[in-house]
Design an enzyme around this catalytic site. Structure first.
Site, PDB file in Angstrom:
ATOM      1  N   GLU A  64       3.952  -5.271  12.146  1.00  0.00           N
ATOM      2  CA  GLU A  64       2.493  -4.130  12.229  1.00  0.00           C
ATOM      3  C   GLU A  64       1.659  -4.576  11.143  1.00  0.00           C
ATOM      4  O   GLU A  64       1.721  -4.503   9.769  1.00  0.00           O
ATOM      5  CB  GLU A  64       3.621  -3.098  11.344  1.00  0.00           C
ATOM      6  CG  GLU A  64       4.648  -2.267  12.404  1.00  0.00           C
ATOM      7  CD  GLU A  64       5.340  -0.853  12.179  1.00  0.00           C
ATOM      8  OE1 GLU A  64       6.060  -0.345  12.669  1.00  0.00           O
ATOM      9  OE2 GLU A  64       4.590  -0.499  10.515  1.00  0.00           O
ATOM     10  N   CYS A 107      -3.045   1.543   6.589  1.00  0.00           N
ATOM     11  CA  CYS A 107      -3.550   0.635   7.418  1.00  0.00           C
ATOM     12  C   CYS A 107      -4.087   1.747   8.666  1.00  0.00           C
ATOM     13  O   CYS A 107      -5.043   1.219   9.422  1.00  0.00           O
ATOM     14  CB  CYS A 107      -2.757  -0.433   8.673  1.00  0.00           C
ATOM     15  SG  CYS A 107      -0.687   0.880   8.676  1.00  0.00           S
ATOM     16  N   GLU A 144       7.945   0.575  16.242  1.00  0.00           N
ATOM     17  CA  GLU A 144       9.060   0.779  15.538  1.00  0.00           C
ATOM     18  C   GLU A 144       9.104   2.701  15.547  1.00  0.00           C
ATOM     19  O   GLU A 144       8.111   2.977  16.424  1.00  0.00           O
ATOM     20  CB  GLU A 144       8.771   0.936  14.276  1.00  0.00           C
ATOM     21  CG  GLU A 144       9.652  -1.191  14.037  1.00  0.00           C
ATOM     22  CD  GLU A 144       9.720  -1.568  12.957  1.00  0.00           C
ATOM     23  OE1 GLU A 144      11.014  -0.325  12.517  1.00  0.00           O
ATOM     24  OE2 GLU A 144       9.895  -2.539  13.418  1.00  0.00           O
ATOM     25  N   ASN A 176       0.408  -0.752  -0.303  1.00  0.00           N
ATOM     26  CA  ASN A 176       0.068   0.239   0.168  1.00  0.00           C
ATOM     27  C   ASN A 176       0.794   1.268  -0.010  1.00  0.00           C
ATOM     28  O   ASN A 176       0.589   2.734  -0.528  1.00  0.00           O
ATOM     29  CB  ASN A 176      -0.983   0.028   0.890  1.00  0.00           C
ATOM     30  CG  ASN A 176       0.106  -0.468   2.346  1.00  0.00           C
ATOM     31  OD1 ASN A 176       0.659  -1.104   2.322  1.00  0.00           O
ATOM     32  ND2 ASN A 176      -1.015   0.140   3.707  1.00  0.00           N
TER      33      ASN A 176
HETATM   34  P1  NAD Z   1      -0.089  -9.355   3.337  1.00  0.00           P
HETATM   35  O1  NAD Z   1       0.408  -9.893   4.687  1.00  0.00           O
HETATM   36  O2  NAD Z   1      -0.908 -10.109   2.151  1.00  0.00           O
HETATM   37  O3  NAD Z   1       1.190  -9.302   2.628  1.00  0.00           O
HETATM   38  C1  NAD Z   1       2.464  -8.537   3.649  1.00  0.00           C
HETATM   39  C2  NAD Z   1       3.568  -9.175   2.997  1.00  0.00           C
HETATM   40  O4  NAD Z   1       3.721 -10.099   3.391  1.00  0.00           O
HETATM   41  C3  NAD Z   1       3.720  -9.710   1.519  1.00  0.00           C
HETATM   42  O5  NAD Z   1       5.319  -9.296   0.566  1.00  0.00           O
HETATM   43  C4  NAD Z   1       3.252 -10.814   1.014  1.00  0.00           C
HETATM   44  O6  NAD Z   1       4.475 -11.062   0.234  1.00  0.00           O
HETATM   45  C5  NAD Z   1       3.867 -11.660   2.255  1.00  0.00           C
HETATM   46  N1  NAD Z   1       3.497 -12.852   2.930  1.00  0.00           N
HETATM   47  C6  NAD Z   1       2.499 -13.262   2.672  1.00  0.00           C
HETATM   48  N2  NAD Z   1       2.285 -14.505   3.729  1.00  0.00           N
HETATM   49  C7  NAD Z   1       3.874 -14.558   3.438  1.00  0.00           C
HETATM   50  C8  NAD Z   1       4.451 -16.212   4.191  1.00  0.00           C
HETATM   51  N3  NAD Z   1       3.874 -16.860   4.802  1.00  0.00           N
HETATM   52  N4  NAD Z   1       5.286 -15.678   4.289  1.00  0.00           N
HETATM   53  C9  NAD Z   1       6.010 -14.921   4.601  1.00  0.00           C
HETATM   54  N5  NAD Z   1       5.596 -13.357   3.407  1.00  0.00           N
HETATM   55  C10 NAD Z   1       4.795 -13.578   3.072  1.00  0.00           C
HETATM   56  O7  NAD Z   1      -0.633  -7.870   3.091  1.00  0.00           O
HETATM   57  P2  NAD Z   1      -0.545  -6.833   2.396  1.00  0.00           P
HETATM   58  O8  NAD Z   1      -2.290  -7.724   1.034  1.00  0.00           O
HETATM   59  O9  NAD Z   1       0.536  -6.576   1.228  1.00  0.00           O
HETATM   60  O10 NAD Z   1      -1.317  -5.969   2.818  1.00  0.00           O
HETATM   61  C11 NAD Z   1      -2.262  -5.502   3.297  1.00  0.00           C
HETATM   62  C12 NAD Z   1      -2.370  -5.120   4.569  1.00  0.00           C
HETATM   63  O11 NAD Z   1      -1.407  -5.306   5.684  1.00  0.00           O
HETATM   64  C13 NAD Z   1      -3.443  -4.638   5.780  1.00  0.00           C
HETATM   65  O12 NAD Z   1      -4.375  -5.971   6.840  1.00  0.00           O
HETATM   66  C14 NAD Z   1      -2.979  -3.531   6.342  1.00  0.00           C
HETATM   67  O13 NAD Z   1      -3.873  -3.303   7.547  1.00  0.00           O
HETATM   68  C15 NAD Z   1      -1.922  -4.200   6.614  1.00  0.00           C
HETATM   69  N6  NAD Z   1      -0.421  -3.230   6.662  1.00  0.00           N
HETATM   70  C16 NAD Z   1      -0.277  -2.660   8.345  1.00  0.00           C
HETATM   71  C17 NAD Z   1       0.697  -1.781   8.583  1.00  0.00           C
HETATM   72  C18 NAD Z   1       0.858  -1.327   9.827  1.00  0.00           C
HETATM   73  O14 NAD Z   1       1.541   0.237  10.006  1.00  0.00           O
HETATM   74  N7  NAD Z   1       0.248  -1.801  11.035  1.00  0.00           N
HETATM   75  C19 NAD Z   1       1.024  -0.763   6.978  1.00  0.00           C
HETATM   76  C20 NAD Z   1       0.520  -1.264   6.090  1.00  0.00           C
HETATM   77  C21 NAD Z   1      -0.141  -2.482   5.892  1.00  0.00           C
HETATM   78  O1  6OD Z   2       4.096   5.910   8.689  1.00  0.00           O
HETATM   79  C1  6OD Z   2       4.735   5.345   9.214  1.00  0.00           C
HETATM   80  O2  6OD Z   2       6.021   5.371   9.351  1.00  0.00           O
HETATM   81  C2  6OD Z   2       3.226   3.800   9.048  1.00  0.00           C
HETATM   82  N1  6OD Z   2       4.743   3.380   9.330  1.00  0.00           N
HETATM   83  C3  6OD Z   2       2.665   4.515   8.340  1.00  0.00           C
HETATM   84  C4  6OD Z   2       2.067   3.306   8.094  1.00  0.00           C
HETATM   85  C5  6OD Z   2       0.633   3.231   7.385  1.00  0.00           C
HETATM   86  C6  6OD Z   2      -0.106   2.060   6.900  1.00  0.00           C
HETATM   87  O3  6OD Z   2      -0.057   1.551   5.902  1.00  0.00           O
END
Ligand code: NAD
Ligand code: 6OD
Length: 496
Positions: free
Chosen positions: A264, A298, A477, A165
């Protein structure tokens, strides 16, 4: 510089970056296609790292983690990280084109947030490592003076698994502190967004970062490069951003060898709007927090709780603002709403749009795809959507959707608002709008989230702790908290 037109239409080849150079592909190298989310047309071919390539990346990082990188004076490492930041800025247009080609996000967003933050992350953590200190204690034992002090050592090889994202922003948010602490990294960008991480390899090399300190491997998660990285025994720690379910799998992988993990994860973030708020500012923030990046953040607010006296006015304002968003060519500066990352993700969000209708929501606006004209007809476009009227038990109100949508519920008092805000397994971020300082402090204390924005949203100071509680993650972090994760403290005890 890649021209705007080329960024969307040429078929680029994206290779793995290992040991300071592009990894040579062979006849057996598997590739996968990527499409431009705004049109649906294939625009890249990505080389998938197999077990041999991932092993090469990890072992290159292992070598780099032995020296000279971790042995350098922190000031020297910081100078190099400053060069990386400058390198991103010098190739700003290429990073911008690569990020837009992968995500379809509007240029107004990527040029103001994604790429500048990519550079800023390196400067901030260069500054933090320069001034980092550790504690020391002097005491008296029966045999005389004793001095205890801590040495901060890198963890070694860090696996960095990233989502799609905010690709450059979130990847550098991990890589910058990892490198500042003297680690070497193996980055696995999302399979949807491999380009800026790859381009960063060239910037690292040109900045003089030693070979092997920064490696990038491409592929999917389970059964592919992601799993290969997290299961590799020479990876000392894993930092992950992504879905909660994936986080659970990563944690299981990290258990082997008792390796440290920073997670995260997802969110279902509440925004609580009191009647005494600065109304227009609250609406502005709510609109951004629901719709920016097509809702794929997120920290996005998917649940809005609005005090009853201003409920109708607030809903009407949200409707009007949502309908004023402009979907269009990501390269057009007037575009405020890009497509979703993929058709697959759009299908997932549309399933919630359908569920909302079935469960009896009042659809205030949206609820469907956007039929775009011409070359954009094949893109993953979706309408910004607002609902009211669903019970708090609805899947639409409880589950993370990760799309441009929110449900708005009225409340009568702070206690009720806090209870509804907390009725979720997640605990990433929250937003409170009120002019009553006491109310604001009480809500911030009451709501279960790692981050609480008062009269603001996504206002970032990179020195502050960032992370989620409950199912939204483990660890913090940001600033010194990043140093805590990316380094090991060794206590030295000396009988003087
Ligand atoms: P995802 O979990 O599907 O994938 C994230 C990464 O993990 C990708 O690179 C994927 O290839 C890898 N991956 C998937 N399965 C794996 C496994 N078994 N072993 C190792 N790697 C693996 O997430 P997404 O769809 O790319 O992103 C969207 C999600 O991320 C949403 O739930 C969002 O809320 C969350 N997100 C959280 C934060 C935060 O800071 N808390 C920030 C951004 C996105
Ligand atoms: O601003 C940041 O450092 C951060 N980790 C943002 C996360 C956004 C999630 O989509």
């Amino acid at each position: 510089m890649i021209s705007e037109h080329l960024a969307a239409t040429e078929i680029r080849r994206v290779a793995n970056f290992i040991d300071g150079q592009y990894y040579k592909s062979g006849p057996g190298t598997k590739t996968f296609e990527l499409s431009y989310p705004a049109t649906g047309k294939v625009n890249a071919l990505v080389e998938e790292a197999d077990a041999v390539a991932v092993d090469a990346a990890v072992m290159s990082a292992r070598k780099a983690a032995r020296g000279p990188w971790p042995k350098m004076d922190a000031n020297t490492r910081a100078e190099l990280l400053y060069k990386v930041a400058a390198g991103i800025e010098a190739r700003f247009d290429e990073f911008l084109a690569a990020e837009i080609a992968d995500t379809g996000k509007p240029v107004s967003l990527a040029s103001h947030i994604d790429i500048p933050r990519g550079a800023a992350n390196f400067r901030v953590f260069a500054d933090i490592i320069r001034s980092a200190s550790t504690e020391a204690f002097q005491s008296l034992s029966p045999k005389g003076d004793v001095l205890n002090y801590s040495l901060r050592k890198p963890k070694g090889v860090v696996g960095v698994i990233c989502p799609w994202n905010l690709p450059l922003l979130l990847m550098t948010w991990k890589v910058a502190p990892a490198l500042a602490c003297g680690n070497a990294v193996v980055v696995k960008p999302s399979e949807e967004t491999p380009s800026t991480a790859t381009l960063l390899g060239e910037v690292m090399r040109d900045a003089g970062i030693p070979d092997g300190v920064y490696n990038v491997v491409h592929g999917f998660g389970g059964g592919s490069a992601g799993e290969l990285v997290t299961q590799h025994p020479e990876v000392d720690a894993i930092t992950f951003t992504g879905e909660t379910r994936t986080g659970e799998q990563i944690m299981r992988a990290a258990a082997k060898g008792v390796r440290d993990v920073s997670l995260e994860l997802g969110g279902k973030n509440p925004g609580v709007i009191f009647a005494d708020c600065r109304f227009d500012d609250a609406v502005d923030a709510a609109v951004r927090s629901v719709f920016v990046n097509c809702g794929q953040v997120c920290l996005q607010t998917e649940r809005l709780y609005v005090e009853r006296p201003i409920f109708d006015r607030f809903v009407a304002a949200m409707k009007s603002r949502a309908e004023g968003l402009v979907a269009g060519d990501p390269w057009d500066k007037a575009t405020t709403m890009g497509p979703m990352i993929s058709h697959k993700q759009r299908e997932k969000v549309l399933s919630y749009y359908a569920a909302a209708k079935t469960q009896g929501a009042e659809v205030i606006t949206g609820g469907n795809v956007i039929e775009m004209p011409g070359e954009f007809a094949g893109g993953a476009w979706i309408q910004p959507t607002i609902w009211t009227g669903l019970p708090e038990t609805s899947s639409v109100v409880r589950e993370e959707i990760f799309g441009p949508c929110a449900h708005i519920t009225p409340f009568d008092d702070a206690e009720e608002a806090a209870a509804m805000a907390n009725a979720t397994p997640y605990g990433l971020a929250s937003m409170v709008w009120t002019e009553n300082l006491t109310q604001a402090h009480k809500m911030a204390a009451e709501i279960e989230s790692g981050i609480c924005w008062v009269n603001s949203w996504f206002l970032r100071d990179l020195r502050t702790p960032f992370g989620g509680s409950k199912a939204s993650g483990i660890g913090r972090e940001g600033g010194l908290h990043s140093l805590e994760f990316y380094s090991e403290l060794c206590n030295v005890c000396i009988q003087l």
